[in-house]
Design a protein around this motif. Structure first.
Motif: not given
Length: 89
Positions: A9, A11, A51
């Motif tokens: 991930d 982010n 993402d």
């Protein structure tokens, strides 16, 4: 067959790891794969912007052959994510 599946991930800068590689051997498994990628040249493909990135590495122990699949778009991004996981950068 050894299998390691990494979900990254971007982010949250967080990895989720699955597969049958022992937890204490995972970073060495990735490092060994990366070592074999050195000198293979530039991948001119465009990196995907996502993402969540998924990378699956299989090692066939009968032939000592790695097979990899990913949704990164190019090998530079894939290997950069793997280097981050293994603590090599």
């Amino acid at each position: 067959m050894l299998t390691l599946i990494l979900e990254y991930d971007i982010n949250k800068d967080k990895f989720d790891i699955k597969g049958n590689v022992k937890e204490d051997c995972r970073k060495d498994f990735v490092s060994n794969f990366l070592y074999l990628q050195m000198g293979k040249g530039i991948d001119e493909n465009k990196a995907e912007k996502r993402d969540m990135y998924n990378i699956k590495i299989d090692l066939d122990l009968t032939e000592d052959k790695y097979t990899v699949s990913d949704n990164c778009g190019n090998k530079g991004l894939r290997d950069g994510i793997l280097m981050r996981y293994a603590g090599l950068c």
